[in-house]
Scaffold this active site. Structure first.
Site, PDB file in Angstrom:
ATOM      1  N   HIS A  69       0.832  -1.212   0.000  1.00 38.10           N
ATOM      2  CA  HIS A  69       0.000   0.000   0.000  1.00 38.10           C
ATOM      3  C   HIS A  69       0.867   1.264   0.000  1.00 38.10           C
ATOM      4  O   HIS A  69       0.494   2.288  -0.574  1.00 38.10           O
ATOM      5  CB  HIS A  69      -0.911   0.030   1.232  1.00 38.10           C
ATOM      6  CG  HIS A  69      -1.904  -1.100   1.262  1.00 38.10           C
ATOM      7  ND1 HIS A  69      -2.639  -1.413   2.370  1.00 38.10           N
ATOM      8  CD2 HIS A  69      -2.281  -1.987   0.316  1.00 38.10           C
ATOM      9  CE1 HIS A  69      -3.423  -2.443   2.116  1.00 38.10           C
ATOM     10  NE2 HIS A  69      -3.218  -2.809   0.873  1.00 38.10           N
ATOM     11  N   GLY A  85      -3.427  -9.175   5.414  1.00 38.93           N
ATOM     12  CA  GLY A  85      -3.221  -8.758   4.021  1.00 38.93           C
ATOM     13  C   GLY A  85      -1.843  -8.169   3.787  1.00 38.93           C
ATOM     14  O   GLY A  85      -1.491  -7.832   2.662  1.00 38.93           O
ATOM     15  N   HIS A  86      -1.033  -8.007   4.824  1.00 36.21           N
ATOM     16  CA  HIS A  86       0.334  -7.486   4.713  1.00 36.21           C
ATOM     17  C   HIS A  86       0.392  -6.195   3.890  1.00 36.21           C
ATOM     18  O   HIS A  86       1.293  -6.016   3.055  1.00 36.21           O
ATOM     19  CB  HIS A  86       1.266  -8.525   4.089  1.00 36.21           C
ATOM     20  CG  HIS A  86       1.084  -9.902   4.653  1.00 36.21           C
ATOM     21  ND1 HIS A  86       1.232 -10.182   5.992  1.00 36.21           N
ATOM     22  CD2 HIS A  86       0.722 -11.067   4.072  1.00 36.21           C
ATOM     23  CE1 HIS A  86       0.986 -11.456   6.200  1.00 36.21           C
ATOM     24  NE2 HIS A  86       0.667 -12.015   5.064  1.00 36.21           N
ATOM     25  N   CYS A  87      -0.577  -5.345   4.096  1.00 36.49           N
ATOM     26  CA  CYS A  87      -0.628  -4.087   3.328  1.00 36.49           C
ATOM     27  C   CYS A  87      -0.563  -4.360   1.830  1.00 36.49           C
ATOM     28  O   CYS A  87       0.047  -3.589   1.074  1.00 36.49           O
ATOM     29  CB  CYS A  87       0.499  -3.138   3.736  1.00 36.49           C
ATOM     30  SG  CYS A  87       0.230  -2.413   5.337  1.00 36.49           S
ATOM     31  N   ALA A  88      -1.145  -5.455   1.419  1.00 34.48           N
ATOM     32  CA  ALA A  88      -1.204  -5.778  -0.015  1.00 34.48           C
ATOM     33  C   ALA A  88      -2.588  -6.371  -0.281  1.00 34.48           C
ATOM     34  O   ALA A  88      -2.716  -7.493  -0.783  1.00 34.48           O
ATOM     35  CB  ALA A  88      -0.095  -6.748  -0.388  1.00 34.48           C
TER      36      ALA A  88
END
Ligand code: PLP
Length: 734
Positions: free
Chosen positions: A448, A689-692
């Site tokens: 992100h 979501g691991h910033c993804a």
């Protein structure tokens, strides 16, 4: 309120939520609602006949399934919200969600966002950051979430351990195929409160011939007393076994006779007296000296047995020399990290979240502390010695970093972190260079932090953002990438190593292709900086962004390398002390170098700490670090492949390009459950979501578990992680 008054009927009915709530309050009965949603491929569906919440009760056909009236359908999150609203209106005191990954997280999100945890409060929707959601949900005292990847048996076992004490009624809204209406819940409430006896429920089931079911404790006890195995035992009701299972759950004798059913995760963890790393040590001892081993039982025995299996497989691993070397390398490195050696963590903690932030290097901490304690003064223009010293330390740190990445003098700007660096590009370059109708290329796998600055820029400017897809092998789709260049983008953003797949991208080739069409290239090197040699000129980028905290240095400092060409196209959006060489009334002269972007007092002691971390990496040698990553990664991947139900993201079979990071799913278990379980066994891993999120959505996932390591990751650490995942699988599937 009698049942007769509320027989299912065709046409809108007023649902007496308040009365139900009142009843609930006055009688002090606690009701658990379980949404047992077994099929992730079918969305939860709620149906209403109009948007004003005038429900139509499904008309039970003669002996058949309810016939839906003309309805308005709500799916997924909207449906979940409605179900929860219904729960809230009925003042349900607890919501138990038994669901697979997708639904469980959707429900947890809805629970939080409807503020269901504050029962009695008015319904309201809060917008909430997904990253904190699961944590918040777990913290909410009256919310528990379970995964039921394997059907109703697990549901029953899950319930057995959590529900019995203190619950008069358990309402199960099961969505077999999957349709839960608010009216079902309403009906369920009525049944639970008014008609716990056999007849009412069985006739109700008989009518619906499908979930939801309602079982009060008295009802189930009544069944036993009357020798009644289940309602509808005429051989044609396919739901009979389910009822028997639930009967079993609440029959305490049966429960006691079947201790396995108590081995659900919470029970397992509370019965476990050791961490996974300790279990690996005990297993080593047991394998080496079987006669001297103390007998174990319960969860400890299970954990150690799993560890023994993992260790036996280790012996069969065919790259023993490499492994021994990598392990020895990591053991030596581990000594350099204070947290991993302190009393609380040594021998217990397995730190597998280096991709989020690495552990801090002792010498980096010391250098920072020395500066703060004995060298602190602000930089630039101080005539006294301390300030001169501080300025020179800061300059040396910058020079060291520049050498480390093959940059020339004054090409690096210190920022707060990678995110800050990327935003600097979006603002100081993007603001002047991107216009209406321009195209910016990012990838769907971008963090992100590398995506949003450009999405926001595009929104401000009326530009387009084009997302390049990734293959399931974890590699950028190069064909699609080349096609995206036909749009003649002004900017291309490339993740050197993504934080979900952990596989190096062919940056050099991609950057060259982007330059051919006149695009500028930004490389997000947050994940590669500590794992692979970076030569900014060789990469062929215009900007490279990275952080210290993922490379054994301090938090609060990152950097952006700016190529001279790109520098010429940038202009600061802000100014202040440190950015100018001269200021007059109404005029200013910017510093002629990249320091024009360092506004105000810079993070001097952090830079000093970071320089010490770079010294350390250089002393180990990037080749050795990469070899350690590659060897242990192959071992980890092989171990994960042996665990039934693990699905690894991306193809990690290639010998190179590994950066000590792997994401995976474990059957349909909610990743947060796995990570919570792991955390309790001393394994720090990440989930979600691991910033993804766009990447996960593109793969139909809401999250994954992620293990990532650093130079201090030993073979035992990896074995302990494998033991944890196998134990989790076993416990959840039992
Ligand atoms: N880019 C990638 C690929 C990352 O993995 C991260 C952090 O995890 C970032 C950017 C953001 O880094 P920071 O939080 O240091 O700004």
């Amino acid at each position: 309120m009698s049942r007769a008054d509320h027989q299912p009927q065709i046409g809108p009915v007023e649902r007496p939520w308040r009365e139900i709530g009142e009843y609930n309050r006055v009688c002090g009965r606690t009701v658990g609602i379980v949404l047992a949603l077994e099929d992730s491929t079918t969305p939860l569906v709620v149906q209403f006949d109009d948007p004003d919440e005038k429900p139509v009760v499904c008309a039970p056909e003669q002996g058949g399934a309810p016939v839906p009236r003309p309805v308005q359908r709500f799916e997924g999150k909207a449906a979940v919200n409605i179900v929860l609203e219904a729960c809230q209106k009925a003042q349900m005191t607890e919501v138990f969600v038994v669901a697979d990954q997708k639904i469980a997280e959707a429900v947890s999100q809805a629970v939080y966002s409807t503020k269901h945890v504050n029962r009695g409060s008015d319904y309201q929707v809060l917008s909430i950051d997904k990253r904190v959601l699961l944590d918040q949900t777990r913290k909410a005292a009256n919310f528990k979430m379970f995964d039921v990847p394997f059907g109703v048996l697990e549901l029953a076992r899950g319930l057995s351990n959590t529900v019995p004490a203190g619950y008069d009624n358990v309402v199960i809204v099961s969505a077999d195929n999957v349709r839960v209406t608010a009216d079902h819940i309403y009906e369920v409430c009525l049944d639970a409160f008014e008609h716990p006896e056999v007849e009412a429920v069985s006739s109700w089931i008989e009518k619906l011939r499908r979930p939801p079911y309602v079982f009060s404790r008295e009802f189930l006890e009544g069944l036993e007393e009357r020798g009644f195995t289940s309602p509808g035992t005429n051989g044609r009701d396919r739901d009979v076994p389910r009822i028997a299972v639930l009967d079993h759950v609440f029959g305490e004798e049966k429960l006691a006779a079947n201790p396995v059913s108590k081995w659900i995760p919470e029970a397992f963890l509370s019965g476990c007296s050791m961490t996974a790393l300790e279990a690996v040590q005990v297993a080593k001892q047991a394998l080496a000296h079987p006669d001297e081993t103390k007998p174990l039982d319960g969860p400890d025995k299970m954990l150690v047995d799993i560890a023994k299996d993992v260790l036996v497989s280790r012996v069969a691993y065919n790259a023993q020399d490499d492994i021994a070397w990598a392990d020895e390398f990591a053991r030596r490195c581990k000594l350099d990290f204070p947290l991993l050696n302190d009393q609380e963590h040594a021998g217990k903690l397995v730190y597998m979240d280096t991709a989020a932030t690495s552990q801090r290097l002792g010498t980096a901490l010391q250098a920072q502390r020395d500066f703060d304690e004995h060298g602190n003064a602000n930089v630039y223009r101080g005539a006294y010695e301390l300030s001169a010293h501080s300025t020179s330390e800061f300059g040396e740190a910058r020079a060291k970093l520049e050498r480390f990445i093959g940059a020339s003098e004054d090409e690096i700007v210190f920022t707060a972190n990678t995110t800050g660096s990327i935003n600097l590009v979006a603002q100081a370059w993007g603001e002047w260079s991107i216009g209406e109708g321009d195209c910016i290329v990012v990838s769907v796998a971008d963090h992100h932090s590398a995506m949003l600055p450009f999405v926001m820029l595009a929104q401000r400017k009326g530009a387009q953002v084009h997302y390049v897809p990734y293959g399931s092998d974890g590699r950028v789709d190069l064909e699609a990438y080349r096609a995206s260049l036909e749009k003649r983008p002004k900017l291309v953003c490339i993740a050197h190593v993504g934080n979900v797949f952990g596989i190096e991208a062919p940056v050099k080739e991609m950057a060259a292709a982007a330059h051919e069409v006149g695009a500028r290239v930004l490389v997000d090197a947050a994940q590669s900086f500590a794992h692979t040699r970076i030569d900014v000129r060789d990469l062929g980028a215009d900007w490279v962004a990275f952080s210290a905290h993922k490379a054994y240095g301090p938090m609060g400092i990152g950097a952006l390398w700016i190529s001279p060409d790109a520098f010429g196209e940038m202009d600061p959006l802000g100014g202040g002390g440190g950015t100018v060489s001269h200021v007059g009334i109404g005029s200013y002269y910017l510093r002629p170098n990249v320091q024009q972007y360092e506004m105000g007092t810079p993070p001097v002691s952090q830079a000093v700490g970071w320089a010490a971390a770079i010294d350390y990496i250089e002393s180990l040698g990037m080749d050795a670090i990469s070899r350690h990553d590659a060897v242990l990664m192959r071992y980890l991947i092989e171990g994960l492949h042996r665990i039934d139900g693990v699905d690894i993201m991306g193809d990690h079979s290639a010998a190179d390009g590994e950066t000590g990071l792997v994401s995976f799913t474990l059957r349909s278990l909610v990743p947060a459950s796995l990570a919570t379980f792991a955390g309790k066994l001393g394994v720090a891993m990440r989930s979600g979501g691991h910033c993804a999120l766009p990447l996960h959505a593109s793969m139909g996932l809401i999250g994954t578990g992620r293990l990532s390591f650093g130079v201090y990751t030993t073979l035992d650490d990896i074995d302990a992680a494998l033991v944890t995942i196998e134990a989790c699988r076993y416990v959840y599937e039992m």
